[in-house]
Write a protein that holds these residues in place. Structure first.
Motif, short mmCIF file in Angstrom:
data_model
loop_
_atom_site.label_atom_id
_atom_site.label_comp_id
_atom_site.label_asym_id
_atom_site.label_seq_id
_atom_site.Cartn_x
_atom_site.Cartn_y
_atom_site.Cartn_z
N ARG A 19 0.83 -1.21 0.00
CA ARG A 19 0.00 0.00 0.00
C ARG A 19 0.86 1.26 0.00
O ARG A 19 0.50 2.28 0.57
CB ARG A 19 -0.95 0.02 1.21
N SER A 20 2.02 1.17 -0.65
CA SER A 20 2.89 2.34 -0.73
C SER A 20 3.58 2.43 -2.08
O SER A 20 4.37 1.55 -2.45
CB SER A 20 3.93 2.27 0.39
N MET A 72 -1.37 9.30 -9.38
CA MET A 72 -2.14 8.41 -8.50
C MET A 72 -3.50 8.12 -9.13
O MET A 72 -4.51 8.71 -8.73
CB MET A 72 -2.36 9.08 -7.14
N THR A 74 -0.76 13.79 -3.17
CA THR A 74 -0.92 12.61 -2.31
C THR A 74 0.44 11.94 -2.13
O THR A 74 1.08 11.57 -3.12
CB THR A 74 -1.91 11.61 -2.95
N ALA A 75 0.85 11.79 -0.89
CA ALA A 75 2.12 11.12 -0.66
C ALA A 75 1.96 9.63 -0.97
O ALA A 75 0.88 9.08 -0.76
CB ALA A 75 2.52 11.31 0.79
N PRO A 97 0.86 4.49 2.76
CA PRO A 97 -0.47 3.96 3.08
C PRO A 97 -1.38 5.01 3.71
O PRO A 97 -0.97 5.76 4.58
CB PRO A 97 -0.18 2.83 4.09
N ALA A 123 -2.66 7.80 2.59
CA ALA A 123 -2.61 9.23 2.23
C ALA A 123 -3.84 9.65 1.44
O ALA A 123 -4.32 10.79 1.57
CB ALA A 123 -1.35 9.52 1.44
N1 ASP Z 1 -1.24 4.38 -0.64
C1 ASP Z 1 -1.27 5.11 -1.88
C2 ASP Z 1 0.08 5.05 -2.56
O1 ASP Z 1 1.08 4.86 -1.92
C3 ASP Z 1 -1.69 6.51 -1.72
C4 ASP Z 1 -3.11 6.54 -1.23
O2 ASP Z 1 -3.35 6.34 -0.04
O3 ASP Z 1 -4.01 6.75 -2.05
O4 ASP Z 1 0.15 5.19 -3.74
#
Ligand code: ASP
Length: 429
Positions: A279-280, A314, A356-357, A360, A362
């Motif tokens: 998730r990152s 993203m 968006t960072a 996880p 964000a």
């Molecule tokens: N977790 C996502 C990513 O790292 C960002 C998000 O939470 O949407 O790309």
């Protein structure tokens, strides 16, 4: 965290941090559902614990978007803004805007709604939602400080972007003094962004309790019907993710890039799966880079485009924003968005996805901004906060899918640009 503490004596609470956060949040969700449904009004006292979580997320919203955007924009050195740089940025923004539209479309098709009741204040101030022209004009703030204070998100994004671009020019200035100043500013904001990401990670450690409290309160006042609504939100998001992969990524690779789809899939699956489980986007970066390398993309392109993509591109997050914003509008207003509001969401969510960072959770923070832009501010005790709370309960699950898509999007756009520029090594295909 557990590994770092390995040599030290374990404290009584270390099991909590060692246990996978995803499972902890899901357990928080389940316990919240059970407590809300069984204890009903007797559990409402937990509400402040949920508010605390939302307040923490709102607290970090502006600092994280500001620092992430400034670092994202200043990492693009003007030298890289040649044909390759511009192409990749345009493709990133274009695919993100398409992704928001797909998310809104999925929202309109699935119509997820929790029909929330029992909130003292219905905070959906629909009348406050501005027109598209006003929104576009408001992108340029008349006062930067006011933009930050009033949380007018597009204005903040605009200023952060040009500020970041300014830094990138300083960094390559022939004047040593300016070059030094640019380097210092870059390091400064990079440091701030890293600190913000650490803070988000810390806040997420509280997520299981926050989710438990938020969900218990919503379930206590609305009964089991909202659980079905969450199932519909999840289905709508994943349908959107799948559609985006097939329409946009497969379309780009096969028809636009005229590349072998099977070969592409073989390499794209690694970052996809890694993004899904970690998730990152940031954490997946090395895997995405290896995949690009195996696909014959030259290092000169991917060493620039993939870190940039992990910060600004993203698509999965954008789809999620479209679906979740629709869910919250339907739950609170009882109807979806009109065309103007959809336009506002497409602009805001596309730009918010830049801020968006790649860590996880964000995306859920950025959702706060998107909701604000259409007059759905998340305020303590309001119906919007209730609907947002439900989303937070399943956010980890939605995050897996959106991150998988985010990294696949970076790889796809990078491969396409390398092919367009005739710089791809076709012997690897
Ligand atoms: N977790 C996502 C990513 O790292 C960002 C998000 O939470 O949407 O790309």
């Amino acid at each position: 965290m557990a590994k770092e503490n390995g040599s030290r004596k374990k404290s009584w609470y270390s099991w909590y941090f060692e246990f996978n956060l995803l499972y902890r949040i899901l357990i928080g969700l389940l316990v919240g559902i059970v407590l809300g449904l069984t204890l009903r009004e007797k559990i409402l006292w937990v509400a402040p614990f949920g508010d605390l979580f939302v307040r923490l997320l709102k607290m970090i919203m502006m600092p994280i978007i500001l620092s992430t955007l400034i670092v994202g924009a200043s990492s693009v050195s003007p030298a890289n803004l040649g044909k390759v740089g511009l192409r990749i940025i345009i493709l990133y923004l274009f695919t993100s805007a398409l992704a928001v539209a797909i998310g809104l479309g999925m929202g309109a098709v699935f119509r997820p709604s929790a029909e929330l009741a029992g909130f003292a204040e219905a905070a959906g101030r629909e009348a406050a939602s501005p027109s598209l022209a006003q929104t576009i004009l408001a992108i340029i703030p008349t006062s930067v400080a006011q933009g930050i204070v009033n949380e007018t998100i597009l204005a903040v994004i605009f200023f952060a972007l040009i500020f970041g671009i300014g830094i990138s020019f300083l960094r390559v200035s022939p004047d040593e003094r300016l070059k030094h100043a640019g380097g210092v500013l870059y390091t400064f904001f990079d440091g701030i962004a890293e600190v913000m990401m650490l803070i988000v990670k810390g806040i997420m450690q509280y997520a299981p309790f926050g989710v438990l409290a938020l969900v218990a309160v919503v379930l206590a006042s609305n009964g089991p019907k909202v659980i079905g609504a969450l199932g519909v939100v999840t289905a709508a998001c994943f349908a959107g993710y799948a559609l985006h992969i097939v329409l946009v990524y497969f379309g780009l690779v096969k028809f636009y890039g005229r590349l072998n789809l099977g070969r592409y899939l073989m390499e794209a699956k690694d970052p996809f799966i890694t993004g899904f489980v970690t998730r990152s986007s940031n954490g997946t970066l090395p895997v995405t880079m290896e995949a690009a390398d195996r696909l014959g993309v030259p290092k000169t392109i991917y060493s620039f485009s993939l870190p940039l993509g992990a910060t600004i591109n993203m698509d999965g997050t954008a789809i999620y924003q479209g679906v979740c914003a629709t869910f919250i509008a339907l739950s609170v207003w009882g109807h979806g968005f009109n065309l103007t509001q959809m336009g506002i969401i497409i602009i805001t969510a596309t730009l918010a996805s830049i801020g968006t960072a790649g860590i996880p959770g964000a995306g859920a923070i950025m959702l706060l901004l998107v909701l604000d832009s259409v007059g759905l501010p998340v305020m303590s005790g309001s119906a919007v906060a209730g609907a947002y709370a439900l989303i937070l309960g399943i956010d980890a699950l939605l995050d897996m899918g959106r991150t998988a898509l985010n990294v696949t999007g970076d790889l796809t756009c990078t491969t396409i640009v390398a092919k367009q520029m005739k710089q791809i090594d076709m012997s690897k295909w």
